[in-house]
Structure formats: structure tokens, C-alpha cells
Design an enzyme around this catalytic site. Structure first.
Site, PDB file in Angstrom:
ATOM      1  N   LEU A   1     -21.130 -30.117  11.357  1.00 41.37           N
ATOM      2  CA  LEU A   1     -20.550 -28.630  11.638  1.00 41.37           C
ATOM      3  C   LEU A   1     -20.964 -27.838  10.867  1.00 41.37           C
ATOM      4  CD1 LEU A   1     -16.601 -29.628  12.615  1.00 41.37           C
ATOM      5  CD2 LEU A   1     -18.838 -29.966  13.755  1.00 41.37           C
TER       6      LEU A   1
ATOM      7  N   ARG B   1     -16.633 -15.583   3.035  1.00 40.18           N
ATOM      8  CA  ARG B   1     -16.477 -15.483   1.542  1.00 40.18           C
ATOM      9  C   ARG B   1     -17.636 -15.330   0.825  1.00 40.18           C
ATOM     10  NH1 ARG B   1     -11.899 -18.939  -0.428  1.00 40.18           N
ATOM     11  NH2 ARG B   1     -12.171 -20.344   1.412  1.00 40.18           N
TER      12      ARG B   1
ATOM     13  N   LYS C   1     -23.658 -19.381   5.466  1.00 41.91           N
ATOM     14  CA  LYS C   1     -23.656 -20.131   4.320  1.00 41.91           C
ATOM     15  C   LYS C   1     -24.423 -21.604   4.169  1.00 41.91           C
ATOM     16  CE  LYS C   1     -19.466 -22.025   4.270  1.00 41.91           C
ATOM     17  NZ  LYS C   1     -17.909 -22.403   3.780  1.00 41.91           N
TER      18      LYS C   1
ATOM     19  N   ARG D   1     -47.934 -25.620  -8.448  1.00 47.46           N
ATOM     20  CA  ARG D   1     -47.310 -25.009  -7.159  1.00 47.46           C
ATOM     21  C   ARG D   1     -47.611 -26.093  -6.116  1.00 47.46           C
ATOM     22  NH1 ARG D   1     -49.980 -19.544  -6.713  1.00 47.46           N
ATOM     23  NH2 ARG D   1     -48.868 -19.533  -4.825  1.00 47.46           N
TER      24      ARG D   1
ATOM     25  N   LYS E   1     -52.482 -24.565  -7.696  1.00 42.11           N
ATOM     26  CA  LYS E   1     -52.214 -24.544  -6.500  1.00 42.11           C
ATOM     27  C   LYS E   1     -53.305 -25.175  -5.471  1.00 42.11           C
ATOM     28  CE  LYS E   1     -53.303 -21.791  -3.562  1.00 42.11           C
ATOM     29  NZ  LYS E   1     -53.616 -21.022  -2.439  1.00 42.11           N
TER      30      LYS E   1
ATOM     31  N   ALA F   1     -61.328 -22.940 -21.018  1.00 36.97           N
ATOM     32  CA  ALA F   1     -60.186 -21.591 -21.094  1.00 36.97           C
ATOM     33  C   ALA F   1     -60.614 -20.602 -20.137  1.00 36.97           C
ATOM     34  CB  ALA F   1     -60.085 -21.487 -22.672  1.00 36.97           C
TER      35      ALA F   1
HETATM   36  C1  UD1 Z   1     -10.726 -28.300   7.338  1.00 33.39           C
HETATM   37  C2  UD1 Z   1      -9.906 -29.200   7.899  1.00 33.39           C
HETATM   38  C3  UD1 Z   1      -8.525 -29.331   6.796  1.00 33.39           C
HETATM   39  C4  UD1 Z   1      -9.323 -29.882   5.556  1.00 33.39           C
HETATM   40  C5  UD1 Z   1     -10.563 -28.930   5.255  1.00 33.39           C
HETATM   41  C6  UD1 Z   1     -11.384 -29.461   4.014  1.00 33.39           C
HETATM   42  C7  UD1 Z   1      -9.324 -28.672  10.257  1.00 33.39           C
HETATM   43  C8  UD1 Z   1      -8.489 -27.984  11.429  1.00 33.39           C
HETATM   44  N1  UD1 Z   1      -9.074 -28.444   8.924  1.00 33.39           N
HETATM   45  O1  UD1 Z   1     -10.014 -26.958   7.311  1.00 33.39           O
HETATM   46  O2  UD1 Z   1      -7.547 -30.250   7.351  1.00 33.39           O
HETATM   47  O3  UD1 Z   1      -8.317 -30.229   4.578  1.00 33.39           O
HETATM   48  O4  UD1 Z   1     -11.187 -28.710   6.313  1.00 33.39           O
HETATM   49  O5  UD1 Z   1     -12.221 -28.640   3.584  1.00 33.39           O
HETATM   50  O6  UD1 Z   1     -10.275 -29.064  10.679  1.00 33.39           O
HETATM   51  N2  UD1 Z   1     -16.443 -24.914  11.813  1.00 33.39           N
HETATM   52  C9  UD1 Z   1     -17.157 -24.777  12.939  1.00 33.39           C
HETATM   53  N3  UD1 Z   1     -16.572 -24.132  13.993  1.00 33.39           N
HETATM   54  C10 UD1 Z   1     -15.370 -23.771  14.169  1.00 33.39           C
HETATM   55  C11 UD1 Z   1     -14.710 -23.958  12.832  1.00 33.39           C
HETATM   56  C12 UD1 Z   1     -15.132 -24.669  11.734  1.00 33.39           C
HETATM   57  O7  UD1 Z   1     -18.544 -25.091  12.778  1.00 33.39           O
HETATM   58  O8  UD1 Z   1     -14.967 -23.213  15.105  1.00 33.39           O
HETATM   59  C13 UD1 Z   1     -17.004 -25.612  10.825  1.00 33.39           C
HETATM   60  C14 UD1 Z   1     -17.198 -24.857   9.456  1.00 33.39           C
HETATM   61  O9  UD1 Z   1     -18.451 -24.208   9.304  1.00 33.39           O
HETATM   62  C15 UD1 Z   1     -16.896 -25.745   8.317  1.00 33.39           C
HETATM   63  C16 UD1 Z   1     -16.277 -26.644   8.936  1.00 33.39           C
HETATM   64  O10 UD1 Z   1     -16.258 -26.718  10.278  1.00 33.39           O
HETATM   65  O11 UD1 Z   1     -18.192 -26.391   8.061  1.00 33.39           O
HETATM   66  C17 UD1 Z   1     -14.822 -26.543   8.245  1.00 33.39           C
HETATM   67  O12 UD1 Z   1     -14.054 -25.270   8.956  1.00 33.39           O
HETATM   68  P1  UD1 Z   1     -13.204 -24.514   8.138  1.00 33.39           P
HETATM   69  O13 UD1 Z   1     -12.955 -23.501   8.642  1.00 33.39           O
HETATM   70  O14 UD1 Z   1     -13.769 -24.416   6.617  1.00 33.39           O
HETATM   71  O15 UD1 Z   1     -11.740 -25.559   7.916  1.00 33.39           O
HETATM   72  P2  UD1 Z   1     -10.617 -25.459   6.831  1.00 33.39           P
HETATM   73  O16 UD1 Z   1      -9.661 -24.522   7.178  1.00 33.39           O
HETATM   74  O17 UD1 Z   1     -11.363 -25.679   5.480  1.00 33.39           O
END
Ligand code: UD1
Ligand code: MG
Length: 456
Positions: free
Chosen positions: A14, A21, A28, A322, A340, A369
Site C-alpha cells: 500500500l 505530515r 512519502k 561515481r 566516472k 597527477a
Molecule cells: C493502520 C491500521 C492500524 C495500524 C497502523 C500501523 C487500519 C484501518 N489501521 O492505521 O490498525 O495500527 O496502520 O501503522 O488499517 N493507504 C492507502 N490507501 C488508503 C489508506 C491508506 O494506500 O486509502 C496506505 C497508506 O499510504 C499507508 C498505509 O496504507 O502506507 C496505512 O495507512 P494509514 O492511513 O497510515 O493507517 P493508520 O491510520 O496508520
């Protein structure tokens, strides 16, 4: 524990989230960690399972993420999640890419770089021992916003997001890392049943635990060290992750028989490979794509990227290698030398103040040199070829394209614009003209002029 051979699986990574942030234009998951995009770390961890398929779910900055993925050495498909409706919704986007796939699916997060191969192998073993769903948990020192794993023994009853948890559930310190493993058809079928009736109005992947149990499936927790589940949401966390990575890489290098003169000042990339008995001096930086073979010495204050240093070669101090620098056995690259896209064959030496780019230097050739391969005409790059046992005099400009034959020499200060045959000496500079007594006469004249000026 090593990954099992008789397991077929796919990774779903994902990487669609915005990462607000980070306060950045760059998505990110592309922020560099150990000279590699953050996403590459999750992929590398997943690679230890030898997955048959890899699907990366992109969203924010999808084009950039896809372009970077295309450049990585990973056979990953990408799918887009155009709206970020939650982690279950994100995983669901991978379904078409995994149509007909009946092996396991492992969900990883692109912003969680340190899940270890051992941990993934433990999850795999739990699956092979019959658990229908395996969730990776950890004991959090500070559970804060993490989802809580509600268990009975090692059986997982449900996962509750902090926002939706009761006081009693919030007191649980066993937290959800986000990594889950189940067979792909089961995972997608569980996801079909996930709704968004919760505090965030999101489709939570975490809901699949309770749904699995209600269907009579088994759900189990595997735990890992909290350090492995470190998720990166801010630049401060990115800096901490870098520190953590470097600490581990240094310890691993020492363990592998590499001498680090001052470990705290050696910086590794995700893919750095260093052989046993190599010696690394203080303040050495390895960018991406470096291999240093056994017994090579990298002296202080050197910077290397995209290069290969063979056995017994000596680099630095103060050297820069390089991309495309290929330093063969026993070759020497000394202080203030930049290489390089060039090969230095066995025993060749470039010890001082030199630039060698787009070049091939034969065995045992000595580069004096101040030598420069003038490889760039402002538009095109050109190649310099130097044979074996040649001697390039100090301060030679080799204006490429140009070649120097075996056993040839250049007079120091030469500007070489024509090929030099083997065994020839090329001198290309203004002949020296000594004017007897002129230095003294000139100085006398100047001093007299100064005296007249101060008399006034
Ligand atoms: C999630 C978990 C939480 C866990 C935590 C660990 C869920 C509902 N919650 O919460 O239980 O403790 O991770 O870090 O799963 N992402 C997508 N598409 C979306 C939403 C998220 O690709 O629609 C990706 C984000 O980029 C990220 C990951 O999924 O890489 C987690 O999403 P994030 O929003 O950080 O979840 P948390 O609220 O941290
Ligand atoms: Mg998160």
C-alpha cells in the site's frame, strides 16, 4: 527462520497515502532512506518470500511512484487507488491484478520499511500450520494511535482502531502493524464484507479479523519487535529511521568481517555489498549500487556510488567513485581523484588530483597527477582509451575521443588531441625557451620603478 520453498504468494504494497505530515512535494514513499526510496525497503523485505507477483497500490503522486518503481529491479505491477477510502479499499484495488491467483497474499505498507525476512517467514509458517488469517502485531511502548489486537490466547478475535476503542481496549498494548497474510481469494472475500461504519468513515482492513472469526475461520497473531514496525509519517521519523538503518548496517558489516575504523561515520545504502576483510576508513559514504570485494581498502573521506571495487584495490583517502567506476584488482585511486563510467584495469594507478570519465585504462598504466580526460564538449560525451603499461605524464589533458596505445607516454603538461600509437611518446605543449639573464633584468627594472614611486 528462513522463508519456505513450497509457498506461493503475492505482495500487495500500500503506497497511495498522501503523507501530509512529511510536508513535501515528493510522495512519502519516495523519500530516500539509506539512498533508496522508502518503498524499496518494503519491497526488499517482501522479496525474501520469493513472491510470484507484486502489486503496488499507488494514489497520491501515482505517476512519480510508478516511474520510480519502473527503475527499481522489481517486477511490480501497479494499480491506482484514485480516492483514499481506507486500507481495505486500497487492498481491494489489487484484486483485478491478482485475478485467478490462488496463492497467499501479504499486505505490506510502503511507509513501513523494516519488517524483517524472519518475521515474514514466521507469518508464513503460521499460515502453513493452518491459520486462515495471520496478523503481525507488536507490543507498543506507547500504543497511541495504533489499532489494538484483541485476543484470546494466540487467537485474534478482532482489531479495534484507537479512534473506535473503548477504555478497556485502549489499555491493550498489543498493537497492529498492518501486515496481514491470508490466501488471496479469502482475503478479497473478507474485504468484500468490510463497511465504513466507523469513526473515520473509512474501509478498515483491520475489520477482516472479526469478519474471519464470524465465518468460523481462524485468525492468529505473530509478533515482532516494535523497531520492525516503525512507520514513517514525518521527517523526524524519517531521520530516526535512517539512524536505525545505519546502526543495523554497521553492526551487520562488522559481523560479516568488515573492518570499520569508525563505525559511526560509515554510511551504507540499502544495497551496499562489502566483502570480508575489506577495510573502511573513517567518514566513508556508500551511495546506491556499490560492491566492494574482500580485502579492498577504502580510506578516509571517500564517497562511492554505482561502482565496483575489486579485491586488493585501494581507494582514497578523499576519493570519489561515481556510477560506472570499475576498479579492478590491485588498482589504486588516490586523493582528490574522481572516476566516472570508467574501468581501471588490474594494477592501474591514478593517485593524485585526477578526473577520469568515460574511459578505459589498461593494466598497470600510471596516470600522473592532475590528468584530466576531457570527455565533454558541451553537448556530447566522448571516450578515452588508454592501453596497458602506459605512462600519462602529470597534468595531461586527454581531449576525447582519443586513444593512447600500450606502453605509450605523454609528456607532462601535454594537451593530447590525436591518438598516440603504442610505445610512442607524445609531447604536445609549447617548447621551453630560456632567455639568459632576463629574469634578473626584469626584476631590477620593476624594483627601480617601485623605488621611484615611493620617493615621490
Ligand atoms: C493502520 C491500521 C492500524 C495500524 C497502523 C500501523 C487500519 C484501518 N489501521 O492505521 O490498525 O495500527 O496502520 O501503522 O488499517 N493507504 C492507502 N490507501 C488508503 C489508506 C491508506 O494506500 O486509502 C496506505 C497508506 O499510504 C499507508 C498505509 O496504507 O502506507 C496505512 O495507512 P494509514 O492511513 O497510515 O493507517 P493508520 O491510520 O496508520
Ligand atoms: Mg500510518
Amino acid at each position: 527462520m528462513a522463508a519456505s520453498q513450497d509457498w506461493t504468494g503475492a505482495l500487495i504494497v500500500l503506497a497511495a497515502g498522501k503523507g501530509s505530515r512529511m510536508n513535501s512535494e515528493l510522495p512519502k514513499v519516495l523519500h530516500p532512506l539509506a539512498s533508496a526510496p522508502m518503498l524499496a525497503h518494503a519491497l526488499r523485505a517482501g522479496d525474501s518470500l520469493a513472491p510470484e507477483r507484486i502489486v503496488v497500490v499507488t494514489g497520491h503522486g501515482a505517476e512519480q511512484v510508478e516511474a520510480v518503481l519502473a527503475g527499481l529491479d522489481e517486477d511490480a505491477a501497479t494499480v491506482r487507488q484514485t480516492e483514499q477510502l481506507g486500507t481495505a479499499h486500497a487492498v481491494a484495488q489489487a484484486r483485478p491484478a491478482l485475478k485467478g491467483f490462488t496463492g497467499d497474499a501479504v499486505v505490506l505498507y510502503g511507509d513501513t520499511p523494516f519488517i524483517s525476512p524472519e518475521t515474514l517467514a514466521t507469518m508464513q509458517a503460521a499460515r502453513q500450520n493452518g491459520a486462515d488469517l495471520v496478523v503481525l502485531g507488536f507490543h507498543a511502548a506507547n500504543p497511541g494511535r495504533y489499532g489494538r489486537l484483541i485476543t484470546t490466547g494466540s487467537a485474534l478475535d478482532k482489531i479495534v482502531e484507537a479512534k473506535d476503542a473503548t477504555e478497556a481496549e485502549l489499555a491493550v498494548t498489543l498493537c497492529n502493524s498492518g501486515v496481514v497474510m491470508a490466501d488471496a481469494p479469502t482475503l478479497f472475500s473478507l474485504i468484500d464484507a468490510v463497511g465504513n461504519d466507523n469513526a473515520a468513515e473509512e474501509y478498515y482492513l483491520t475489520d477482516i479479523a472479526e469478519i474471519a472469526r464470524s465465518r468460523g475461520l481462524s485468525a492468529e497473531v505473530v509478533t515482532c519487535d516494535e523497531a520492525e514496525t516503525l512507520g514513517i509519517n514525518t521527517r523526524a521519523e524519517l531521520a530516526l529511521a535512517e539512524t536505525a538503518f545505519q546502526a543495523r548496517a554497521r553492526a551487520a558489516a562488522l559481523e560479516d568481517g568488515v573492518t570499520l575504523a569508525d563505525p559511526a561515520t560509515t554510511y551504507f545504502a540499502l544495497d551496499t555489498v562489502i566483502g570480508r576483510d575489506a577495510e573502511i576508513g573513517p567518514a566513508v559514504v556508500f551511495g546506491p549500487g556499490v560492491t566492494v570485494e574482500s580485502g579492498a581498502k577504502i580510506r578516509a573521506f571517500s564517497h562511492l556510488e554505482g561502482c565496483h571495487v575489486a579485491k586488493g584495490a585501494i581507494i582514497g583517502p578523499y576519493a570519489r567513485l561515481r556510477p560506472g567506476a570499475e576498479i579492478q584488482e590491485q588498482a589504486h585511486v588516490g586523493n582528490f581523484v574522481e572516476i566516472k563510467n570508467a574501468v581501471l584495469e588490474e594494477g592501474a594507478k591514478a593517485n593524485h588530483l585526477t578526473y577520469i570519465g568515460d574511459a578505459h585504462v589498461g593494466r598497470k598504466t600510471n596516470i600522473g597527477a592532475g590528468t584530466i580526460t576531457c570527455n565533454y564538449d558541451g553537448v556530447f560525451k566522448h571516450k578515452t582509451t588508454i592501453g596497458a603499461n602506459a605512462f600519462i605524464g602529470s597534468n595531461t589533458m586527454l581531449v576525447a575521443p582519443v586513444s593512447v596505445g600500450d606502453h605509450a607516454m605523454t609528456g607532462s603538461g601535454s594537451v593530447i588531441t590525436k591518438d598516440i600509437p603504442a610505445e610512442a611518446l607524445a609531447v604536445a605543449r609549447t617548447p621551453q625557451d630560456n632567455k639568459p639573464g632576463l629574469a634578473k633584468r626584469l626584476m631590477d627594472k620593476l624594483r627601480a620603478a617601485k623605488a621611484r614611486k615611493t620617493d615621490k
